[in-house]
Structure formats: structure tokens, C-alpha cells
Design a protein around this motif. Structure first.
Motif, PDB file in Angstrom:
ATOM      1  N   LEU A 556       0.833  -1.197   0.000  1.00 25.17           N
ATOM      2  CA  LEU A 556       0.000   0.000   0.000  1.00 25.17           C
ATOM      3  C   LEU A 556       0.870   1.250   0.000  1.00 25.17           C
ATOM      4  CD1 LEU A 556      -2.766   1.326   0.157  1.00 25.17           C
ATOM      5  CD2 LEU A 556      -2.733   0.997   2.641  1.00 25.17           C
ATOM      6  N   ASP A 557       1.963   1.228   0.763  1.00 25.56           N
ATOM      7  CA  ASP A 557       2.889   2.356   0.785  1.00 25.56           C
ATOM      8  C   ASP A 557       3.458   2.609  -0.614  1.00 25.56           C
ATOM      9  OD1 ASP A 557       4.279   4.323   2.484  1.00 25.56           O
ATOM     10  OD2 ASP A 557       6.086   3.232   1.926  1.00 25.56           O
ATOM     11  N   GLN A 558       3.742   1.524  -1.336  1.00 21.84           N
ATOM     12  CA  GLN A 558       4.243   1.660  -2.703  1.00 21.84           C
ATOM     13  C   GLN A 558       3.182   2.240  -3.639  1.00 21.84           C
ATOM     14  OE1 GLN A 558       5.586  -2.273  -3.749  1.00 21.84           O
ATOM     15  NE2 GLN A 558       7.219  -2.283  -2.220  1.00 21.84           N
ATOM     16  N   GLN A 559       1.926   1.863  -3.425  1.00 22.85           N
ATOM     17  CA  GLN A 559       0.847   2.391  -4.263  1.00 22.85           C
ATOM     18  C   GLN A 559       0.686   3.899  -4.068  1.00 22.85           C
ATOM     19  OE1 GLN A 559      -0.760   0.243  -6.545  1.00 22.85           O
ATOM     20  NE2 GLN A 559       0.978  -0.931  -5.743  1.00 22.85           N
ATOM     21  N   VAL A 560       0.832   4.341  -2.807  1.00 20.47           N
ATOM     22  CA  VAL A 560       0.758   5.776  -2.546  1.00 20.47           C
ATOM     23  C   VAL A 560       1.916   6.502  -3.234  1.00 20.47           C
ATOM     24  CG1 VAL A 560       0.837   7.559  -0.765  1.00 20.47           C
ATOM     25  CG2 VAL A 560      -0.452   5.465  -0.357  1.00 20.47           C
ATOM     26  N   ALA A 561       3.104   5.913  -3.143  1.00 20.47           N
ATOM     27  CA  ALA A 561       4.270   6.525  -3.801  1.00 20.47           C
ATOM     28  C   ALA A 561       4.065   6.622  -5.306  1.00 20.47           C
ATOM     29  CB  ALA A 561       5.529   5.724  -3.474  1.00 20.47           C
ATOM     30  N   ALA A 562       3.505   5.558  -5.893  1.00 15.82           N
ATOM     31  CA  ALA A 562       3.245   5.568  -7.335  1.00 15.82           C
ATOM     32  C   ALA A 562       2.218   6.638  -7.702  1.00 15.82           C
ATOM     33  CB  ALA A 562       2.767   4.191  -7.783  1.00 15.82           C
ATOM     34  N   MET A 563       1.203   6.812  -6.840  1.00 17.33           N
ATOM     35  CA  MET A 563       0.200   7.843  -7.079  1.00 17.33           C
ATOM     36  C   MET A 563       0.851   9.231  -7.052  1.00 17.33           C
ATOM     37  SD  MET A 563      -3.322   8.567  -4.916  1.00 17.33           S
ATOM     38  CE  MET A 563      -2.433   8.798  -3.360  1.00 17.33           C
ATOM     39  N   LEU A 564       1.763   9.449  -6.101  1.00 19.44           N
ATOM     40  CA  LEU A 564       2.431  10.746  -5.989  1.00 19.44           C
ATOM     41  C   LEU A 564       3.376  11.016  -7.150  1.00 19.44           C
ATOM     42  CD1 LEU A 564       3.257  10.953  -2.173  1.00 19.44           C
ATOM     43  CD2 LEU A 564       1.552  12.256  -3.433  1.00 19.44           C
ATOM     44  N   ASP A 565       3.857   9.966  -7.804  1.00 19.25           N
ATOM     45  CA  ASP A 565       4.745  10.159  -8.950  1.00 19.25           C
ATOM     46  C   ASP A 565       4.061  10.951 -10.058  1.00 19.25           C
ATOM     47  OD1 ASP A 565       6.886   8.896  -7.824  1.00 19.25           O
ATOM     48  OD2 ASP A 565       6.503   6.952  -8.759  1.00 19.25           O
ATOM     49  N   GLY A 566       2.738  10.913 -10.079  1.00 19.59           N
ATOM     50  CA  GLY A 566       2.020  11.650 -11.109  1.00 19.59           C
ATOM     51  C   GLY A 566       1.776  13.106 -10.778  1.00 19.59           C
ATOM     52  N   VAL A 567       2.077  13.499  -9.535  1.00 18.52           N
ATOM     53  CA  VAL A 567       1.845  14.875  -9.110  1.00 18.52           C
ATOM     54  C   VAL A 567       3.040  15.739  -9.502  1.00 18.52           C
ATOM     55  CG1 VAL A 567       1.391  16.376  -7.127  1.00 18.52           C
ATOM     56  CG2 VAL A 567       0.467  14.049  -7.175  1.00 18.52           C
ATOM     57  N   PRO A 568       2.840  16.895 -10.111  1.00 15.56           N
ATOM     58  CA  PRO A 568       3.964  17.758 -10.507  1.00 15.56           C
ATOM     59  C   PRO A 568       4.834  18.133  -9.314  1.00 15.56           C
ATOM     60  CG  PRO A 568       1.918  18.518 -11.505  1.00 15.56           C
ATOM     61  CD  PRO A 568       1.538  17.458 -10.517  1.00 15.56           C
ATOM     62  N   VAL A 569       6.116  18.182  -9.543  1.00 15.70           N
ATOM     63  CA  VAL A 569       7.062  18.506  -8.481  1.00 15.70           C
ATOM     64  C   VAL A 569       6.766  19.871  -7.877  1.00 15.70           C
ATOM     65  CG1 VAL A 569       9.495  18.974  -7.974  1.00 15.70           C
ATOM     66  CG2 VAL A 569       8.877  17.041  -9.441  1.00 15.70           C
TER      67      VAL A 569
END
Length: 574
Positions: A556-569
Motif C-alpha cells: 500500500l505504501d508503494q501504491q501511494v508513492a506511485a500515485m504521488l509520482d504523477g503529481v507535478p514537483v
């Protein structure tokens, strides 16, 4: 360490009788103005310090006895009692014989009562003590009374009213640090063998070291402003009083010249400094501290309120300290496990204990605190939304067992809105109704909706419900991580439990298995539904968590990280 497990107050101002039982290390007290919040803190100040306020006012039955009881013909008295929690090792110095004599173990109650002295018109005090509220006996003069008072005197009770100027409070309270500074100075090589200049340099170094931790804590929240000690620069000034200076980008300034919010935030961390140095000066007599802070949110902007509340809670949970705080702002309740709600009924204070979430719901309805939509909780970080409270509880237990420190919040639908029932359809409808709220979350605070493993085919349909927020998404628990010894009849998060837990809770007669092998186990829906709470209770009480559940938490922690990868820096840059 929880110092007090309970408080009982009778016949004090607006209070006829209130009980605060099963106290936490941090206890926020919320309610409308004039509902009696401050009277609780003043009663505690009376119990520990024999005074009601910062003016050192003594009790007066002519003033402090409730008006609504004056014409009842009842005996006039004010009573304040405290139950000390001994389970954490709290034992005042010099009370070993007293502990043995009265076989004290987990709890010790002391109650002080002030009555009207008919002959003098003043007050006279009686003291009672015992192992519980039900078995109090009057403390006679002599060793027993002295021992009972040792519990009171072993605690440094600090009452911080809301109408003081923080800089004045700091100036008054910080003077005892002078003795500690001089004690540390005498230990330096410069003091023992150096000249005047070297000794003065050593004094400034000692002061800086003493204030280092406090300065860092203040700077972390007060826009980089730390604190330093204003100590003598030459020998002629050595008969000195200590003052604090605020470290700004333009140099040192008097703390009194800072804004009220910065002063209040500085005071919070100075209180911790006073505790630490005070215990070292107490030669073992002072064992712990209790802070009673009135409306700490005064003069604080939203960001500083949040930091103040977080730091205040952290100090409450540190060793040998407990905190009571009256408040009107959500931030000071959200950091707590439970809160106390006061109300005024027929001019009398009523108080009730509730979970922090329920307290906020009730206080919002009463217009005590400001309303915040449940979906806006922790809006500055990712939010994982799960279907039911049991799902959230299992995952939290696994996160704790794995030693994870996730940078996201997790809540169940039932937790964010108590009026909504758990379940996939309810979750879908809730998200549809709250599209505008979802869309208002900042980009760096997306929501990840977590469905059960068997609901993977429904994920795509549910993604439309979170599409209002560009970076939010929906996923289902990975079936690949399920316990292979539990079959598909273990629907929901229970399929990630260990086989040992399942067998320990669900009777063997209710578990099926294939004819040709021992696994996978199967279970009827009614048997599983009836065992869900006990399955959770088994793992939480035993302090264990399934490796499959821990793997799920990591996934689940990895899924959250993957979701954040799509957010602009740029969304994460201030």
C-alpha cells in the motif's frame, strides 16, 4: 507517563460535581465560553499550589462556592480530589514505608476539602486519602498526612492562563535558570583556572548549551526565530537576572518585541526547559510536571496553531509530564485520543468524555470549533480511504508491527463520516456526492481509495468517482499477497491474516478444507462475519501481525508513492 488517572471537583464556582476519569497524558477540554473549562484548571491549581490563579489568589467560600447552592441550606464546602496513577512507577521520595503500610499498587487518591470555619469566618481544610474513591479516610496529622502531601508536592503544576502576556510570564518564570547556569559554570575549566574574560566566555557557552534544544524547537515553528540567553558580557554585571532574546535574521531582539503568537510559541518550549532544569534542581523531590494551559490558540495563525498543538501533544507524551489544555480550535483536539466537552446546564458545568473525532463532531454542531469537511482531513498529504473500520485497524496494526512510518494518513469511511455506513456502494455514493470537496484538495494531497481484493473488477468504475481530483485514484488489495492457505471464501481483509490466528479464533468445525489436502481453508460467510471482531482483537492483544498483512501494508505504501509520482514537483514546493 500518565500521572493522574482521574479528577473529581465538587462545589467550585460553576461546578456542582464533575468527574474526569480515565485521563490520557494529553487532555483537551473544549466548550463554549463560560461553560466552566477554566474552572477545572483553576481547581487543579488550587489542589496542587494552594492558589487559584496567577495572582496567587487563595480560596474563599464567599466567592468560590457556587451561587446556585447558597440558599439550599447545605454545608458549604469545596472539594478537589485526584487519583494518582502508580502503574508507571510514580513514587514520591520518602514514601516507601507509606507504600508498604497501605499496600499501594496502581492507584492512590488524595482529596482536599475546604469548609467554612464558623468561628473565624475563614476556611479550614481536611485531607482524605485511600486506594480508591470508595475507601477514603481522613489523613491525621503526622507521618501519614505528610506522605499524602508528598504526592502533591512531587508534581510541579504549572498553570498558564490565557490573558497573560507570554513575554512577562517567561521573564518571571525563567529566573530559576540562573542558579542552574551558575552551577554548570562552576564545573567548567575556565571558571576553575581561567581569568575573568575566559569565565565570561564560558558563561555564554553554558547558556547557549542550556538553550540549544529550546531554540531549535522554537525555530522549527516560529519562522526560523530561535532564542538565546541575555547574560552578562563582563564581570561587573555578574549579579544578573536572566532574560531571553529572540534570534531573528536581523540579529537579537527582546522577546517582548515579538508578536504575541511568537511569544506564545516560545513560552511553550521554555516550559519544557523549566521542567528539565527544575527536576535537576529538585534533588529528587520533584518527580513530574503537569501543565494546565488555557486557550493556547490565542494569537496563533493556522500554521503555528498546528505546530503548537503537535509540539504540545509531544511534550505531554514525554516522560514524567501530563497536559490539560482548554481550547476552541480543532488542531488541539485532533492530536488527542480523547477530549472532554463542557456545557452549561442550569448554570452548572457538565462534562463528557468522547473520542477526538466524536468530540469534534459535537463541538462543530455546538459552534465551539470551526467546521472542516471530513474529506479535507490531512489535506496537505495523501489520504488512504478504506471501506471499513476493521480494515483500517488491521492495517494500522500491521504498520505498527512492521515499524513503518508512512507519510500518508489512513481513515475508514465510517471514521471520516459517522453517518455513513461501510461498504462499496456507500463509498461510491459518498464520493459522488462530495465531488466538489474532493476537487478542492490540493494536488499534493490526493486520495487513494482501497477496495477489497475481490472487488478488483469494480475498480475502473469507481475511478470515475474520484476523477474530480486529477491525481486521486482507486485500487484493490493485491490478491497475490493473500495467505495462500486461506481460500476465496475468506472475503475481505481477513484473507491476509495468518493461519494460526484464524485457527485460534474460528472453531475447527467451522473451517472446511479440500478432501485431498489440508489447504486452502474455507469458511462460511456467517462464521467469518461473526468472528471478524475477535480476529482483530486476537492480533492486537497479542501484539502480533500477520506477515501477509505486513506485506499488504508495504504494498500500500508503494501504491501511494506511485500515485504521488504523477503529481507535478512544483506542487510540493513552497
Amino acid at each position: 507517563m500518565r500521572l493522574l488517572s482521574g479528577v473529581r471537583i465538587e462545589n467550585f464556582r460553576s461546578i456542582r460535581k464533575v468527574d474526569l476519569l480515565d485521563l490520557d497524558e494529553y487532555s483537551p477540554i473544549i466548550g463554549l465560553n463560560s461553560s466552566g473549562k477554566s474552572n477545572i484548571l483553576r481547581a487543579l491549581n488550587l489542589f496542587f499550589n494552594d492558589q487559584l490563579d496567577e495572582e496567587q489568589t487563595s480560596i474563599s467560600l464567599g466567592r468560590d462556592y457556587p451561587d446556585f447552592l447558597r440558599r439550599t441550606g447545605k454545608r458549604k464546602f469545596v472539594s478537589v480530589g485526584v487519583s494518582f496513577d502508580l502503574s508507571g512507577g510514580f513514587r514520591p521520595r520518602g514514601t516507601d514505608d507509606f507504600f508498604t503500610k497501605y499496600e499501594l499498587e496502581d492507584t492512590f487518591v488524595v482529596q482536599r476539602t475546604w469548609t467554612l470555619d464558623i468561628l473565624t469566618g475563614g476556611t479550614q481544610e481536611t485531607v482524605q486519602f485511600g486506594k480508591s474513591w470508595e475507601v477514603l479516610v481522613e489523613a491525621p496529622s503526622g507521618d501519614d498526612r505528610t506522605a499524602a502531601f508528598a504526592f502533591i508536592r512531587a508534581i510541579q503544576f504549572r498553570y498558564v492562563p490565557n490573558h497573560i502576556r507570554p513575554a512577562d510570564f517567561i521573564e518571571k518564570e525563567i529566573q530559576p535558570l540562573r542558579e542552574s547556569m551558575l552551577t554548570n559554570l562552576r564545573r567548567t575549566t575556565e571558571f576553575k583556572t581561567g581569568g575573568v574574560a575566559e569565565t565570561m566566555d564560558a558563561l555564554n557557552r553554558v547558556a547557549a548549551n542550556m538553550l540549544k534544544q529550546t531554540s531549535q524547537a522554537v525555530a522549527a515553528g516560529a519562522q526560523g526565530r530561535g532564542v538565546s540567553a541575555d547574560v552578562p558580557a563582563d564581570f561587573a554585571q555578574l549579579a544578573f537576572q536572566i532574560a531571553l532574546q529572540t534570534v531573528t535574521s536581523h540579529g537579537l531582539q527582546s522577546t517582548g518585541l515579538q508578536g504575541s503568537g511568537t511569544q506564545s510559541f516560545t513560552l511553550l518550549h521554555v516550559l519544557d526547559l523549566l521542567d528539565r532544569t527544575g527536576r535537576s534542581r529538585g534533588f529528587g523531590w520533584k518527580k513530574a510536571s503537569i501543565w494546565a494551559v488555557e486557550e493556547p490558540e490565542s494569537f496563533l495563525h493556522a500554521g503555528l496553531r498546528s505546530r503548537f498543538a503537535t509540539d504540545l501533544h509531544a511534550y505531554a507524551c514525554s516522560q514524567s509530564r501530563q497536559v490539560f489544555a482548554t481550547a476552541h480550535q480543532d488542531e488541539f483536539v485532533r492530536v488527542a485520543n480523547n477530549a472532554w466537552l463542557t456545557s452549561l446546564v442550569d448554570d452548572q458545568t457538565r462534562i463528557n468524555r468522547a473520542s477526538a473525532r466524536d468530540a469534534l463532531i459535537q463541538s462543530t454542531k455546538q459552534r465551539v470549533t470551526t467546521f472542516q469537511h471530513p474529506l479535507m482531513e490531512a489535506s496537505d498529504k495523501p489520504l488512504v480511504l478504506v471501506e471499513g473500520k476493521l480494515d483500517a485497524a488491521h492495517l494500522r496494526n500491521a504498520i505498527r508491527g512492521a515499524g513503518m512510518r508512512p507519510l500518508w494518513r489512513m481513515v475508514a469511511l465510517e471514521e471520516v463520516d459517522t453517518l455513513v455506513k461501510a461498504g462499496g456502494d456507500a463509498l461510491l455514493n459518498y464520493l459522488k456526492v462530495n465531488q466538489l470537496v474532493l476537487a478542492s484538495r490540493p494536488p499534493e494531497g490526493p486520495i487513494l481509495v482501497l477496495r477489497d481484493w475481490e472487488d478488483a473488477p469494480k475498480v475502473e468504475g469507481l475511478k470515475q468517482a474520484v476523477a474530480a481530483h486529477e491525481y486521486s485514484t482507486v485500487t484493490a488489495c493485491s490478491e497475490e499477497l493473500c495467505n495462500p492457505e486461506l481460500g476465496t471464501t475468506f472475503r475481505g481483509i481477513e484473507r491476509f491474516l495468518s493461519t494460526d490466528t484464524v485457527r485460534a479464533v474460528i472453531p475447527t468445525s467451522a473451517l472446511g478444507r479440500p478432501a485431498e489436502s489440508e489447504f486452502p481453508l474455507s469458511v462460511t460467510k456467517s462464521s467469518l462475519d461473526g468472528a471478524k471482531n475477535k480476529l482483530l482483537e486476537h492480533d492486537v492483544k497479542s501484539g502480533t501481525s500477520s506477515p501477509y498483512m505486513r506485506n499488504l501494508a508495504g504494498w500500500l505504501d508503494q501504491q501511494v508513492a506511485a500515485m504521488l509520482d504523477g503529481v507535478p514537483v512544483d506542487s510540493f514546493l513552497f
